[in-house]
Motif scaffolding. Structure first.
Motif, mmCIF file in Angstrom:
data_model
loop_
_atom_site.group_PDB
_atom_site.id
_atom_site.type_symbol
_atom_site.label_atom_id
_atom_site.label_comp_id
_atom_site.label_asym_id
_atom_site.label_seq_id
_atom_site.Cartn_x
_atom_site.Cartn_y
_atom_site.Cartn_z
ATOM 1 N N ILE A 35 0.833 -1.199 0.000
ATOM 2 C CA ILE A 35 0.000 0.000 0.000
ATOM 3 C C ILE A 35 0.868 1.249 0.000
ATOM 4 N N ARG A 36 0.557 2.166 -0.913
ATOM 5 C CA ARG A 36 1.238 3.464 -0.920
ATOM 6 C C ARG A 36 0.569 4.411 0.064
ATOM 7 N N ARG A 37 -0.753 4.492 0.000
ATOM 8 C CA ARG A 37 -1.487 5.329 0.946
ATOM 9 C C ARG A 37 -2.933 4.860 1.043
ATOM 10 N N LYS A 38 -3.554 5.160 2.170
ATOM 11 C CA LYS A 38 -4.946 4.751 2.376
ATOM 12 C C LYS A 38 -5.916 5.895 2.187
ATOM 13 N N LYS A 39 -5.398 7.114 2.225
ATOM 14 C CA LYS A 39 -6.249 8.266 1.950
ATOM 15 C C LYS A 39 -6.384 8.433 0.439
ATOM 16 N N LEU A 40 -7.608 8.425 -0.044
ATOM 17 C CA LEU A 40 -7.820 8.645 -1.470
ATOM 18 C C LEU A 40 -7.920 10.140 -1.749
ATOM 19 N N LEU A 41 -7.142 10.585 -2.699
ATOM 20 C CA LEU A 41 -7.164 11.991 -3.069
ATOM 21 C C LEU A 41 -8.265 12.246 -4.095
ATOM 22 N N LYS A 42 -8.442 13.524 -4.385
ATOM 23 C CA LYS A 42 -9.555 13.950 -5.226
ATOM 24 C C LYS A 42 -9.601 13.226 -6.578
ATOM 25 N N ASN A 43 -8.430 13.004 -7.175
ATOM 26 C CA ASN A 43 -8.392 12.445 -8.525
ATOM 27 C C ASN A 43 -8.182 10.934 -8.558
ATOM 28 N N ASP A 44 -8.167 10.309 -7.401
ATOM 29 C CA ASP A 44 -7.839 8.888 -7.365
ATOM 30 C C ASP A 44 -8.900 8.005 -8.008
ATOM 31 N N HIS A 45 -10.119 8.523 -8.144
ATOM 32 C CA HIS A 45 -11.149 7.697 -8.778
ATOM 33 C C HIS A 45 -10.867 7.502 -10.265
#
Ligand SMILES: [Zn+2]
Length: 55
Positions: A35-45
């Motif tokens: 895992i790189r990160r668990k917080k999804l940023l605005k454009n991650d979708h």
């Protein structure tokens, strides 16, 4: 295998820059990718979803 029921899995971004799912306290996705990160940023979708984690 109750720990892999979908209600306890969270979305995350793997080191391959795809969307994965993982356990909240895990460092590794359901499919085994780190895992790189668990917080999804605005454009991650816009990122591709991991096939193994999604199906
Ligand atoms: Zn995955």
């Amino acid at each position: 295998m109750t720990k892999y029921e979908s209600n306890v899995l969270v979305s995350c971004i793997g080191v391959d820059n795809k969307q994965h799912i993982c356990l909240p306290d895990s460092d590794i996705c359901k499919c085994g990718v780190k895992i790189r990160r668990k917080k999804l940023l605005k454009n991650d979708h816009k990122l591709f979803s991991c096939y193994e984690c999604t199906f």
